[in-house]
Design a protein around this motif. Structure first.
Motif, PDB file in Angstrom:
ATOM      1  N   SER A   1       0.850  -1.184   0.000  1.00  0.00           N
ATOM      2  CA  SER A   1       0.000   0.000   0.000  1.00  0.00           C
ATOM      3  C   SER A   1       0.894   1.246   0.000  1.00  0.00           C
ATOM      4  CB  SER A   1      -0.890   0.003   1.236  1.00  0.00           C
ATOM      5  OG  SER A   1      -0.099   0.218   2.396  1.00  0.00           O
ATOM      6  N   LEU A   2       0.306   2.376  -0.304  1.00  0.00           N
ATOM      7  CA  LEU A   2       1.086   3.617  -0.277  1.00  0.00           C
ATOM      8  C   LEU A   2       1.581   3.917   1.133  1.00  0.00           C
ATOM      9  CD1 LEU A   2      -0.921   5.875  -2.735  1.00  0.00           C
ATOM     10  CD2 LEU A   2       1.291   4.815  -3.093  1.00  0.00           C
ATOM     11  N   ASP A   3       0.812   3.530   2.149  1.00  0.00           N
ATOM     12  CA  ASP A   3       1.254   3.738   3.528  1.00  0.00           C
ATOM     13  C   ASP A   3       2.509   2.917   3.833  1.00  0.00           C
ATOM     14  OD1 ASP A   3      -0.836   5.501   4.038  1.00  0.00           O
ATOM     15  OD2 ASP A   3      -2.175   3.889   4.694  1.00  0.00           O
ATOM     16  N   GLU A   4       2.561   1.685   3.321  1.00  0.00           N
ATOM     17  CA  GLU A   4       3.755   0.852   3.518  1.00  0.00           C
ATOM     18  C   GLU A   4       4.958   1.455   2.803  1.00  0.00           C
ATOM     19  OE1 GLU A   4       3.256  -3.365   2.703  1.00  0.00           O
ATOM     20  OE2 GLU A   4       1.123  -3.156   3.142  1.00  0.00           O
ATOM     21  N   LEU A   5       4.750   1.942   1.593  1.00  0.00           N
ATOM     22  CA  LEU A   5       5.848   2.571   0.851  1.00  0.00           C
ATOM     23  C   LEU A   5       6.340   3.818   1.566  1.00  0.00           C
ATOM     24  CD1 LEU A   5       4.540   2.233  -2.802  1.00  0.00           C
ATOM     25  CD2 LEU A   5       6.405   0.964  -1.743  1.00  0.00           C
ATOM     26  N   GLU A   6       5.421   4.589   2.098  1.00  0.00           N
ATOM     27  CA  GLU A   6       5.799   5.803   2.810  1.00  0.00           C
ATOM     28  C   GLU A   6       6.611   5.478   4.063  1.00  0.00           C
ATOM     29  OE1 GLU A   6       3.699   9.978   4.137  1.00  0.00           O
ATOM     30  OE2 GLU A   6       2.451   8.209   3.875  1.00  0.00           O
ATOM     31  N   ALA A   7       6.255   4.381   4.741  1.00  0.00           N
ATOM     32  CA  ALA A   7       6.994   3.979   5.943  1.00  0.00           C
ATOM     33  C   ALA A   7       8.406   3.511   5.592  1.00  0.00           C
ATOM     34  CB  ALA A   7       6.236   2.871   6.665  1.00  0.00           C
ATOM     35  N   ARG A   8       8.582   2.903   4.415  1.00  0.00           N
ATOM     36  CA  ARG A   8       9.892   2.381   4.004  1.00  0.00           C
ATOM     37  C   ARG A   8      10.816   3.450   3.436  1.00  0.00           C
ATOM     38  NH1 ARG A   8       8.609  -2.787   0.313  1.00  0.00           N
ATOM     39  NH2 ARG A   8       6.892  -3.535   1.552  1.00  0.00           N
ATOM     40  N   TYR A   9      10.251   4.411   2.717  1.00  0.00           N
ATOM     41  CA  TYR A   9      11.067   5.376   1.982  1.00  0.00           C
ATOM     42  C   TYR A   9      10.768   6.789   2.446  1.00  0.00           C
ATOM     43  CZ  TYR A   9      11.488   1.253  -0.933  1.00  0.00           C
ATOM     44  OH  TYR A   9      11.713  -0.018  -1.366  1.00  0.00           O
ATOM     45  N   SER A  10      11.804   7.596   2.530  1.00  0.00           N
ATOM     46  CA  SER A  10      11.648   8.933   3.093  1.00  0.00           C
ATOM     47  C   SER A  10      11.525  10.043   2.052  1.00  0.00           C
ATOM     48  CB  SER A  10      12.828   9.235   4.011  1.00  0.00           C
ATOM     49  OG  SER A  10      14.034   9.205   3.263  1.00  0.00           O
ATOM     50  N   ASN A  11      11.445   9.710   0.784  1.00  0.00           N
ATOM     51  CA  ASN A  11      11.364  10.723  -0.256  1.00  0.00           C
ATOM     52  C   ASN A  11       9.929  11.246  -0.346  1.00  0.00           C
ATOM     53  OD1 ASN A  11      11.327  12.240  -2.616  1.00  0.00           O
ATOM     54  ND2 ASN A  11      12.895  10.974  -3.573  1.00  0.00           N
ATOM     55  N   GLU A  12       9.671  12.351   0.346  1.00  0.00           N
ATOM     56  CA  GLU A  12       8.314  12.880   0.442  1.00  0.00           C
ATOM     57  C   GLU A  12       7.752  13.311  -0.909  1.00  0.00           C
ATOM     58  OE1 GLU A  12       8.012  15.879   3.438  1.00  0.00           O
ATOM     59  OE2 GLU A  12       9.160  14.685   4.867  1.00  0.00           O
ATOM     60  N   ALA A  13       8.606  13.842  -1.780  1.00  0.00           N
ATOM     61  CA  ALA A  13       8.140  14.301  -3.085  1.00  0.00           C
ATOM     62  C   ALA A  13       7.619  13.130  -3.917  1.00  0.00           C
ATOM     63  CB  ALA A  13       9.255  15.033  -3.826  1.00  0.00           C
ATOM     64  N   VAL A  14       8.315  12.013  -3.873  1.00  0.00           N
ATOM     65  CA  VAL A  14       7.893  10.834  -4.639  1.00  0.00           C
ATOM     66  C   VAL A  14       6.602  10.267  -4.061  1.00  0.00           C
ATOM     67  CG1 VAL A  14       8.504   8.468  -5.280  1.00  0.00           C
ATOM     68  CG2 VAL A  14      10.209  10.278  -5.420  1.00  0.00           C
ATOM     69  N   ILE A  15       6.506  10.178  -2.744  1.00  0.00           N
ATOM     70  CA  ILE A  15       5.293   9.664  -2.102  1.00  0.00           C
ATOM     71  C   ILE A  15       4.102  10.564  -2.447  1.00  0.00           C
ATOM     72  CG2 ILE A  15       4.155   9.195   0.098  1.00  0.00           C
ATOM     73  CD1 ILE A  15       6.274   7.112  -0.679  1.00  0.00           C
ATOM     74  N   ARG A  16       4.294  11.872  -2.410  1.00  0.00           N
ATOM     75  CA  ARG A  16       3.228  12.812  -2.766  1.00  0.00           C
ATOM     76  C   ARG A  16       2.779  12.587  -4.213  1.00  0.00           C
ATOM     77  NH1 ARG A  16       5.653  17.482  -3.242  1.00  0.00           N
ATOM     78  NH2 ARG A  16       6.396  17.360  -1.110  1.00  0.00           N
TER      79      ARG A  16
END
Length: 52
Positions: free
Chosen positions: A25-40
């Motif tokens: 999920s996007l939440d799991e990806l956000e927890a693993r990776y710190s690149n806020e611009a990519v997550i956004r």
């Protein structure tokens, strides 16, 4: 006008999932990776139905 069959195939394969495929999920990806611009960017694309 017909669409390009390669584009159609690519889009089909982009969305293809087998029964036991893991899909983070996007939440799991956000927890693993710190690149806020990519997550956004992923969240924005997900709202448009283009995300994995």
């Amino acid at each position: 006008m017909l669409s390009n069959p390669r584009i159609d195939l690519g889009y089909l394969l982009l969305r293809w999932q087998d029964e036991n495929d893991p899909t983070p999920s996007l939440d799991e990806l956000e927890a693993r990776y710190s690149n806020e611009a990519v997550i956004r960017q992923l969240r924005e694309r997900n709202e448009q139905g283009i995300s994995p």
